[in-house]
Structure formats: C-alpha cells, structure tokens
Design a protein around this motif. Structure first.
Motif, PDB file in Angstrom:
ATOM      1  N   ILE A 137       0.689  -1.190   0.134  1.00 58.76           N
ATOM      2  CA  ILE A 137      -0.006   0.052   0.107  1.00 58.76           C
ATOM      3  C   ILE A 137       0.863   1.139  -0.027  1.00 58.76           C
ATOM      4  CG2 ILE A 137      -1.840  -1.136   1.111  1.00 58.76           C
ATOM      5  CD1 ILE A 137      -0.932   0.124   3.890  1.00 58.76           C
ATOM      6  N   ARG A 138       0.441   2.433  -0.396  1.00 57.68           N
ATOM      7  CA  ARG A 138       1.055   3.656  -0.489  1.00 57.68           C
ATOM      8  C   ARG A 138       0.672   4.399   0.828  1.00 57.68           C
ATOM      9  NH1 ARG A 138       4.230   4.807  -4.275  1.00 57.68           N
ATOM     10  NH2 ARG A 138       4.259   3.756  -6.218  1.00 57.68           N
ATOM     11  N   ARG A 139       1.900   4.919   1.448  1.00 60.15           N
ATOM     12  CA  ARG A 139       1.511   5.614   2.525  1.00 60.15           C
ATOM     13  C   ARG A 139       2.511   7.039   2.478  1.00 60.15           C
ATOM     14  NH1 ARG A 139       1.249   2.725   8.102  1.00 60.15           N
ATOM     15  NH2 ARG A 139      -0.708   2.168   6.906  1.00 60.15           N
ATOM     16  N   GLY A 140       2.218   8.078   2.378  1.00 61.89           N
ATOM     17  CA  GLY A 140       2.918   9.451   2.015  1.00 61.89           C
ATOM     18  C   GLY A 140       3.511   9.123   0.519  1.00 61.89           C
ATOM     19  N   ARG A 141       4.868   9.210   0.594  1.00 60.34           N
ATOM     20  CA  ARG A 141       5.465   8.933  -0.830  1.00 60.34           C
ATOM     21  C   ARG A 141       6.321   7.529  -0.784  1.00 60.34           C
ATOM     22  NH1 ARG A 141       8.914  14.725  -1.495  1.00 60.34           N
ATOM     23  NH2 ARG A 141       7.110  16.164  -1.561  1.00 60.34           N
ATOM     24  N   GLY A 142       5.970   6.782   0.018  1.00 58.51           N
ATOM     25  CA  GLY A 142       6.464   5.402   0.160  1.00 58.51           C
ATOM     26  C   GLY A 142       5.785   4.253   0.258  1.00 58.51           C
ATOM     27  N   LYS A 143       6.039   3.207  -0.177  1.00 61.65           N
ATOM     28  CA  LYS A 143       5.215   1.985  -0.091  1.00 61.65           C
ATOM     29  C   LYS A 143       5.745   1.138   1.425  1.00 61.65           C
ATOM     30  CE  LYS A 143       5.376  -0.415  -3.644  1.00 61.65           C
ATOM     31  NZ  LYS A 143       5.703  -1.557  -4.908  1.00 61.65           N
ATOM     32  N   VAL A 144       4.392   0.445   1.940  1.00 62.84           N
ATOM     33  CA  VAL A 144       4.272  -0.051   3.077  1.00 62.84           C
ATOM     34  C   VAL A 144       3.743  -1.515   2.885  1.00 62.84           C
ATOM     35  CG1 VAL A 144       3.511  -0.197   5.457  1.00 62.84           C
ATOM     36  CG2 VAL A 144       4.174   2.033   4.539  1.00 62.84           C
ATOM     37  N   LEU A 145       4.412  -2.492   3.470  1.00 62.84           N
ATOM     38  CA  LEU A 145       3.873  -4.006   3.255  1.00 62.84           C
ATOM     39  C   LEU A 145       2.944  -4.136   4.119  1.00 62.84           C
ATOM     40  CD1 LEU A 145       4.274  -6.651   1.503  1.00 62.84           C
ATOM     41  CD2 LEU A 145       5.747  -7.193   3.034  1.00 62.84           C
ATOM     42  N   LYS A 146       1.635  -4.329   3.928  1.00 67.22           N
ATOM     43  CA  LYS A 146       0.666  -4.708   4.914  1.00 67.22           C
ATOM     44  C   LYS A 146       0.256  -6.142   5.090  1.00 67.22           C
ATOM     45  CE  LYS A 146      -4.272  -3.707   6.005  1.00 67.22           C
ATOM     46  NZ  LYS A 146      -5.747  -3.100   5.516  1.00 67.22           N
ATOM     47  N   LEU A 147       0.573  -6.741   6.233  1.00 73.37           N
ATOM     48  CA  LEU A 147       0.529  -7.999   6.656  1.00 73.37           C
ATOM     49  C   LEU A 147      -0.836  -8.413   7.390  1.00 73.37           C
ATOM     50  CD1 LEU A 147       4.054  -8.584   8.372  1.00 73.37           C
ATOM     51  CD2 LEU A 147       3.614  -8.406   6.210  1.00 73.37           C
ATOM     52  N   TYR A 148      -1.369  -9.315   6.845  1.00 72.94           N
ATOM     53  CA  TYR A 148      -2.750  -9.895   7.415  1.00 72.94           C
ATOM     54  C   TYR A 148      -2.396 -10.886   8.250  1.00 72.94           C
ATOM     55  CZ  TYR A 148      -4.659  -7.116   3.756  1.00 72.94           C
ATOM     56  OH  TYR A 148      -5.201  -5.978   2.950  1.00 72.94           O
ATOM     57  N   THR A 149      -1.861 -10.653   9.310  1.00 78.31           N
ATOM     58  CA  THR A 149      -1.510 -11.826  10.503  1.00 78.31           C
ATOM     59  C   THR A 149      -1.208 -10.785  11.675  1.00 78.31           C
ATOM     60  OG1 THR A 149      -0.011 -13.536  10.918  1.00 78.31           O
ATOM     61  CG2 THR A 149       0.945 -11.729   9.732  1.00 78.31           C
ATOM     62  N   ALA A 150      -1.250 -11.748  12.697  1.00 77.49           N
ATOM     63  CA  ALA A 150      -0.876 -11.296  14.236  1.00 77.49           C
ATOM     64  C   ALA A 150       0.642 -11.632  14.461  1.00 77.49           C
ATOM     65  CB  ALA A 150      -1.720 -11.884  15.399  1.00 77.49           C
ATOM     66  N   ARG A 151       0.956 -12.433  13.562  1.00 68.28           N
ATOM     67  CA  ARG A 151       2.510 -12.895  13.822  1.00 68.28           C
ATOM     68  C   ARG A 151       3.537 -11.919  14.008  1.00 68.28           C
ATOM     69  NH1 ARG A 151       2.562 -18.923  10.856  1.00 68.28           N
ATOM     70  NH2 ARG A 151       1.467 -20.114  12.479  1.00 68.28           N
ATOM     71  N   PRO A 152       4.441 -11.988  14.685  1.00 72.23           N
ATOM     72  CA  PRO A 152       5.535 -10.896  14.600  1.00 72.23           C
ATOM     73  C   PRO A 152       6.711 -10.881  13.839  1.00 72.23           C
ATOM     74  CG  PRO A 152       5.884 -12.454  16.278  1.00 72.23           C
ATOM     75  CD  PRO A 152       4.709 -13.098  15.841  1.00 72.23           C
ATOM     76  N   TYR A 153       6.268 -10.714  12.552  1.00 72.19           N
ATOM     77  CA  TYR A 153       7.313 -10.950  11.519  1.00 72.19           C
ATOM     78  C   TYR A 153       7.955  -9.585  11.562  1.00 72.19           C
ATOM     79  CZ  TYR A 153       5.199 -14.465   8.537  1.00 72.19           C
ATOM     80  OH  TYR A 153       4.633 -15.529   8.102  1.00 72.19           O
ATOM     81  N   HIS A 154       7.788  -8.605  12.131  1.00 75.68           N
ATOM     82  CA  HIS A 154       8.505  -7.485  12.650  1.00 75.68           C
ATOM     83  C   HIS A 154       9.846  -7.461  13.105  1.00 75.68           C
ATOM     84  CE1 HIS A 154       6.460  -7.464  16.222  1.00 75.68           C
ATOM     85  NE2 HIS A 154       7.471  -6.966  16.649  1.00 75.68           N
ATOM     86  N   LEU A 155      10.017  -8.612  13.824  1.00 75.07           N
ATOM     87  CA  LEU A 155      11.176  -8.954  14.491  1.00 75.07           C
ATOM     88  C   LEU A 155      12.256  -9.253  13.665  1.00 75.07           C
ATOM     89  CD1 LEU A 155       9.735 -11.246  17.447  1.00 75.07           C
ATOM     90  CD2 LEU A 155      10.487  -8.668  17.565  1.00 75.07           C
TER      91      LEU A 155
END
Length: 426
Positions: A405-423
């Motif tokens: 998805i686009r947010r501001g001038r960049g792209k963000v990956l939206k995850l459809y999960t509660a698992r902590p991939y951000h780690l």
C-alpha cells in the motif's frame, strides 16, 4: 453459504519478501553476479536473478521454470526492484553456464562421461563463506562424500546399477550443505575416478581457505587411491571397509568384544590392525557386530552376526566413538532426500548431462541459501524452527497474505497476520 468478491491485489506468499530481504542484506545476489561475471551487454537479467528466481519459486511451492509464467509470476513480482525473468530466459542462462563434458575410458572398456563445473562449485562454496555457514577460521569441518543415482530418461542418460537410465553425480557435503557436485552418467562405477574427484574437492577447499579435520565416506570409497587422497588432505578419515577373505579371517579370531548399545540395539565392538590393499601400511579397523534376528550364520565368519568395519587413522577415539562418528554421516543421506523431494533434483529440465549438472549445482545453492534464511528466521521468531523441511516452512512462514500500500511518498507492506514478522527487521 453467503460469499462476496474483492478486487484487492493481495499476494498469497508474502513471506518471500522477508526471505528476499535477508538475502539482499547479506549481498548474496551481487556476489553471484561478481563471481560468475556479466552476461551479454544486451542482457536484461544477471545470474543473480537466476538464483533469486529459482529460490523464490521454490519457496512458493513451484517445481519448474514454467511455473513462473503459469502460476507464480504474480507472486514473484511483489519483490521490490525485481523484474521476473521468463521461463525461457531462466533455462537459457543455465545453458550459458555449462562446461563441455568429458568422456573417459575405464580399464574394462566402459566410457564414463563426467561434467566438471569448477566455476559453479566455486560459487557454491563462496556463498557458504559469505553467509557464515562455512568459515575459513573454523575448525573441525567434516566433509562427507557419496554418489546419488538420479533416475531420469534424458537424451544422454545411461543405464546404471539400479537397472534404470539416469545420472550418478558425486556429491560432497559439510553438515547439511552441499559443497561440491560433479556430474556423472548413470553407467559410471562409483569408484571410477573418485580419487581425482576428491582431489578436485579438496583443492577447492584449500583455495577457499577451508581447513578439513576429518573426512567420512561409505564403502564406495574403499580403494587404495581414495584412502591415500583422503589421508593426504585431512587429518583423520573414516571409511566403511569392504569385506575380503583375509580381513574376515582376522575378524573371526576376535575374542575380546566390548558390548555397547548403539541406537537402542546391542553391538559388540573391537579394534584390529590390518595392512589392506596388499601394502605394508597398517591401519586401524574398528569392527562392530550385531546379532542377526534370524539366527542365520554369516557366510564369511560362520557366526550368526552381521559384521561391519571402519578403516581409520584416528588413534584417539575409542571404538564406540568411531562408530558413532561414522554413523553421523546419515545426515548426508537426509540431504539427498531434501534435494530430491524439496529442491527439484527429481525434475531436471535439460536433455544433456552438462546442462543438468548446472541445474543440480544451482538448486544446491538454493538449498544452502534456504538453510541460511531458515536459521536466521528461527533465531528471531518462535513460530519457525531450524529443523523445518521446506513444506513446513512454506506453511508456517511463507504462506502470508500481504498487500503493498502507498503511505505518503513510500510503499508499506501490509501483513494480514498477528505473527511478529517485524522482529526480522530489528
């Protein structure tokens, strides 16, 4: 049952974004291009794109280049900065990496075809060093060597000992990672030219600064030439011995068997010294025997035991330790299972040995990179274990609905999960 449709562009295998970033941060793709060199100036894709495509294709459950066009092109297109090559391009790049196969005659008159690709094997080891799976500073590297018969009806495949047409590549591995692969046609005897193959393998280790402490091999390596080669290139060796009448006579006279338990079964173990191959050099043989369930006497010894022997130059390990260390080479057998069933060795795409050898090495590189990614992920999240096979890794990690998805001038990956991939990004 009520239902509704959505036109949102959601990708099914979103986990490949994280796997791809892990490899990109380790500078894997650039290293591949540096090692193999540039393609034609008009070429759109490099060799890094070749390995990247096949690895991500495999992580999405694909099993051939055509899946890029037929099923998974949309999934691979979600990777940032990556243009997906066509199946024809993927196959053409592999053909550009092949080397002319060699035809070598044996004493018995058979013609043995070999495919030796030093450049690809050098890349495989270079990437293992880059990822830290091998280390020139590390001690105790233990290579295993074996041949794997791959049944296939390719144009130049020949009939092998399993009464089927196929190829019979020689494979050296360290831990659960292939480190050297040499293509052989199916009619090649396992012992033919093996000492030369091993010499090329050890030469690659020396060039890469990898120290070899111990080497393990099965009875297919039990020849004087192989024993001399292995002894000259590693501190200790452990090779399954083949039976001969003189050795059986000595085994028959053993009386001081030590009773031990190996794998929940009772064995007797003992050490003898014997000069094999008609020479004067005496080696240590660790002999083990196991009671036969049927009570039938052994053809050579007359006793109702199954006898096995390991030739070694290790004076320090006791008999049980030698047997246990040799039995650990079962990891190499599991490696063949992974390569055949997870990493496409059952589905070689070409008609000729030299091109399929490139494919075998390339998919082995993909396997090693997968092991690197798996280890990296398992250390940071608790829903992935370092022991996962590919299928389980796909279900637990790669199968992740995502949307860019686009947010501001960049792209963000939206995850459809509660698992902590951000780690994985911290």
């Amino acid at each position: 049952m009520k239902y509704t449709y959505s036109q949102e562009k959601i990708h099914t295998f979103g986990g490949i974004n994280f796997a791809d970033k892990i490899l990109a941060d380790a500078h894997i793709y650039g290293s591949i291009d540096e090692h193999l060199g540039p393609r034609d100036v008009r070429a759109t894709f490099g060799y890094g794109d070749l390995v990247r495509s096949y690895l991500m294709l495999t992580l999405c459950g694909g099993d051939c280049a055509e899946d890029v066009a037929d099923h998974l092109g949309g999934e691979l297109s979600q990777l940032e900065g990556f243009k997906v090559p066509s199946p024809d391009t993927l196959l053409r790049m592999q053909k550009q990496l092949d080397t002319e196969k060699r035809a070598v005659g044996s004493k018995g008159g058979a013609v043995n075809e070999l495919s030796i690709n030093d450049e690809m094997n050098g890349l495989m080891v270079a990437l293992l060093l880059r990822t830290g799976q091998l280390s020139p500073k590390g001690k105790g590297h233990v290579p295993d060597f074996d041949n794997q018969f791959l049944p296939t009806g390719k144009y130049d495949s020949k009939r092998g000992y399993k009464k089927a047409d196929g190829y019979f590549p020689g494979v050296a591995s360290i831990g659960n990672c292939p480190v050297y692969i040499e293509g052989r046609n199916g009619n090649s005897n396992v012992k033919f030219g093996q000492a030369d193959t091993l010499e090329r393998t050890y030469a690659l280790f020396r060039e890469s600064g990898i120290e070899i402490e111990r080497s393990r091999m099965d009875c297919g390596s039990f020849t004087k030439e192989v024993v001399d080669t292995v002894k000259a290139n590693s501190t200790y060796f452990y090779i399954r011995a083949q039976r001969c009448a003189a050795l059986c006579d000595i085994v028959r006279g053993i009386t001081d068997w030590q009773q031990v338990e190996i794998g929940h079964r009772d064995y007797g173990v003992a050490t003898i010294e014997y000069a094999q191959f008609g020479g004067e050099r005496v080696y240590r043989y660790v002999v083990s025997r196991e009671k036969r369930d049927d009570g039938q006497g052994d053809l050579f010894t007359g006793y109702s035991f199954t006898y096995r022997a390991i030739i070694t130059n290790d004076p320090d390990m006791n008999d049980l330790e030698v047997v246990g260390f040799y039995n650990a080479r079962g990891n190499s057998e599991r490696l063949f299972d992974e390569m055949n069933n997870d990493f496409l060795w059952k589905k070689m795409p070409f008609s000729f040995l030299e091109q399929n050898t490139v494919f075998l090495i390339m998919t082995a590189i993909c396997h090693n990179l997968y092991r690197f990614v798996l280890s990296f992920v398992a250390k940071r999240v608790d829903f992935v274990k370092a022991t996962f096979r590919l299928k389980k890794f796909i279900f637990r990690f790669v199968a992740l609905p995502v949307k860019w998805i686009r947010r501001g001038r960049g792209k963000v990956l939206k995850l459809y999960t509660a698992r902590p991939y951000h780690l994985l990004l911290e």
